[in-house]
Design a protein around this motif. Structure first.
Motif, PDB file in Angstrom:
ATOM      1  N   UNK A 259       0.866  -1.181   0.000  1.00 48.12           N
ATOM      2  CA  UNK A 259       0.000   0.000   0.000  1.00 48.12           C
ATOM      3  C   UNK A 259       0.903   1.232   0.000  1.00 48.12           C
ATOM      4  N   UNK A 260       0.757   2.101  -1.014  1.00 53.90           N
ATOM      5  CA  UNK A 260       1.516   3.346  -1.068  1.00 53.90           C
ATOM      6  C   UNK A 260       0.666   4.438  -0.436  1.00 53.90           C
ATOM      7  N   UNK A 261       1.176   5.056   0.633  1.00 56.25           N
ATOM      8  CA  UNK A 261       0.393   6.038   1.389  1.00 56.25           C
ATOM      9  C   UNK A 261       0.371   7.388   0.674  1.00 56.25           C
ATOM     10  N   UNK A 262      -0.416   8.320   1.221  1.00 50.54           N
ATOM     11  CA  UNK A 262      -0.623   9.599   0.560  1.00 50.54           C
ATOM     12  C   UNK A 262       0.544  10.576   0.700  1.00 50.54           C
ATOM     13  N   UNK A 263       1.603  10.221   1.444  1.00 48.22           N
ATOM     14  CA  UNK A 263       2.786  11.084   1.457  1.00 48.22           C
ATOM     15  C   UNK A 263       3.887  10.515   0.563  1.00 48.22           C
ATOM     16  N   UNK A 264       3.480   9.678  -0.400  1.00 47.33           N
ATOM     17  CA  UNK A 264       4.419   9.101  -1.356  1.00 47.33           C
ATOM     18  C   UNK A 264       3.775   9.030  -2.733  1.00 47.33           C
ATOM     19  N   UNK A 265       4.607   8.883  -3.743  1.00 49.46           N
ATOM     20  CA  UNK A 265       4.166   8.706  -5.122  1.00 49.46           C
ATOM     21  C   UNK A 265       4.583   7.321  -5.576  1.00 49.46           C
ATOM     22  N   UNK A 266       3.701   6.642  -6.275  1.00 47.68           N
ATOM     23  CA  UNK A 266       3.979   5.311  -6.801  1.00 47.68           C
ATOM     24  C   UNK A 266       4.542   5.441  -8.218  1.00 47.68           C
ATOM     25  N   UNK A 267       5.635   4.721  -8.499  1.00 48.83           N
ATOM     26  CA  UNK A 267       6.251   4.722  -9.832  1.00 48.83           C
ATOM     27  C   UNK A 267       6.307   3.290 -10.343  1.00 48.83           C
ATOM     28  N   UNK A 268       5.777   3.075 -11.558  1.00 50.86           N
ATOM     29  CA  UNK A 268       5.750   1.733 -12.127  1.00 50.86           C
ATOM     30  C   UNK A 268       6.227   1.777 -13.573  1.00 50.86           C
ATOM     31  N   UNK A 269       7.131   0.870 -13.921  1.00 49.92           N
ATOM     32  CA  UNK A 269       7.671   0.804 -15.275  1.00 49.92           C
ATOM     33  C   UNK A 269       6.564   0.502 -16.285  1.00 49.92           C
ATOM     34  N   UNK A 270       6.606   1.171 -17.432  1.00 50.62           N
ATOM     35  CA  UNK A 270       5.636   0.924 -18.492  1.00 50.62           C
ATOM     36  C   UNK A 270       6.013  -0.279 -19.349  1.00 50.62           C
ATOM     37  N   UNK A 271       7.285  -0.709 -19.249  1.00 49.35           N
ATOM     38  CA  UNK A 271       7.776  -1.790 -20.108  1.00 49.35           C
ATOM     39  C   UNK A 271       8.343  -2.963 -19.316  1.00 49.35           C
ATOM     40  N   UNK A 272       7.920  -3.096 -18.047  1.00 52.47           N
ATOM     41  CA  UNK A 272       8.408  -4.181 -17.195  1.00 52.47           C
ATOM     42  C   UNK A 272       9.923  -4.126 -16.991  1.00 52.47           C
ATOM     43  N   UNK A 273      10.479  -2.913 -17.089  1.00 48.40           N
ATOM     44  CA  UNK A 273      11.918  -2.740 -16.883  1.00 48.40           C
ATOM     45  C   UNK A 273      12.122  -2.132 -15.493  1.00 48.40           C
ATOM     46  N   UNK A 274      11.770  -2.913 -14.479  1.00 52.31           N
ATOM     47  CA  UNK A 274      11.703  -2.392 -13.108  1.00 52.31           C
ATOM     48  C   UNK A 274      13.058  -1.975 -12.558  1.00 52.31           C
ATOM     49  N   UNK A 275      14.088  -2.795 -12.784  1.00 47.89           N
ATOM     50  CA  UNK A 275      15.401  -2.474 -12.246  1.00 47.89           C
ATOM     51  C   UNK A 275      15.990  -1.242 -12.922  1.00 47.89           C
TER      52      UNK A 275
END
Length: 356
Positions: A259-275
């Protein structure tokens, strides 16, 4: 905290000096913060603390081991007791007399040594895991810098076939004569075939939400890391970015559901290039890109508008393979770390029974 100040010739009588196995605690704000900041110095070299701190030592180590007392002071119950004992001032003061009046069980020296030994075994393993994890993190970051900042990634078979120089396969690109071209957006030379673009073309950003009230097994991430655990999740395999205040720009890898709380921003790779995305964000020094006059602030618009480098796909894919292998080992160590921290908490909570 290490200091850059030159204390040579300084009159240390204005401070309080703490020697090895002596204690120091801050008696102020205990009522406000609900915790007594206290520590025992383990290093041989003495340190200085504020004159407002209380410094003391054990009178007779044959009766009470300093390490045993420090273990007792690490218990959450100790902090709650100290908070309950504070005075009625705004800050909630806690005096030396208040400390002396607190009662603790004191078993035989042999039993104390047994408890301390068990505790140090767990703590030693925790510290070793922390060192190993730090090395894995540093290795992955060093590879990222070598490949995507210094442009010394290994030359691919496709590239050497195109230029007719098979002897260069696997050699570092830039220092082996790899072709570089100037990029106006980045204002620097980059390898041929690479480009520049907005971060929004690589990563999807969204704000976190207020943390759930019900506890569970999913970690809750804020700007300063894990805040607790919830019974449901709102993200999976993402990066948590601190978005406001002192932790603005902080980064945390989250490999599973969370769960990402409201004092943070969630970032997710668009191409499954997480590292690759995680290390790209880390290289951007986001804490220096914040806006706002009152306190630092990161927004989705600000993050989306950052221009960054876009390497060719095969280099990114190879980096994903290498860094994923490193982080899989790191995740195993983190799982072991969670178990050790749980054991450590159980040991501290059972001190009363063990001391009987």
């Amino acid at each position: 905290m290490p200091s850059v100040a030159n204390v040579h010739g300084t009159d240390l009588s204005k401070y309080k000096v703490v020697a090895r196995k002596q204690f120091a605690f801050n008696p102020m704000h205990v009522g406000r913060d609900e915790v007594l900041p206290i520590s025992m110095l383990e290093e041989k070299e003495s340190v200085i603390v504020s004159p407002a701190y209380v410094v003391f030592e054990i009178k007779d180590e044959n009766e009470l081991l300093p390490e045993y007392l420090m273990m007792w002071c690490r218990r959450p119950e100790f902090d709650r007791n100290a908070w309950f004992t504070t005075d009625s001032s705004v800050r909630g003061g806690f005096s030396w007399n208040d400390f002396c009046e607190m009662e603790i069980p004191v078993p035989s020296p042999e039993k104390q040594r047994e408890i301390v030994k068990e505790y140090h075994t767990i703590v030693g393993r925790i510290r070793l895991n922390e060192q190993l994890n730090q090395k894995l993190e540093e290795t992955a970051q060093a590879i990222y810098k070598q490949w995507f900042v210094d442009f010394e990634f290994p030359i691919s078979a496709e590239y050497v076939a195109a230029i007719g120089k098979p002897e260069l396969e696997g050699k570092p690109y830039k220092s082996s004569g790899g072709e570089m071209v100037y990029n106006d957006e980045l204002d620097q030379e980059i390898p041929q075939g690479w480009s520049a673009g907005l971060l929004e073309k690589m990563i999807k950003f969204k704000n976190g939400k207020s943390r759930p009230l019900d506890e569970g097994n999913f970690p809750i991430y804020g700007g300063n890391g894990i805040l607790g655990f919830a019974n449901k999740s709102n993200n999976d395999n993402v990066v948590a970015i601190g978005r406001v205040g002192a932790y603005c720009g902080s980064l945390y890898r989250v490999p599973g559901k969370c769960w990402i709380s409201d004092n943070a921003i969630c970032a997710k790779s668009l191409n499954q290039q997480n590292m690759f995305c995680f290390h790209t964000l880390k290289s951007l020094n986001l804490n220096e890109r914040s806006e706002g006059t009152g306190q630092p602030l990161l927004t989705q618009n600000l993050l989306n508008s950052i221009v960054t480098i876009f390497p060719v796909e095969d280099i990114v894919e190879e980096f994903e393979k290498v860094s994923t292998a490193l982080f899989q080992h790191l995740y195993l160590k983190e799982g072991e770390q969670n178990i050790l921290n749980t054991l450590n908490g159980i040991l501290l909570s059972k001190m009363t029974r063990m001391a009987a």
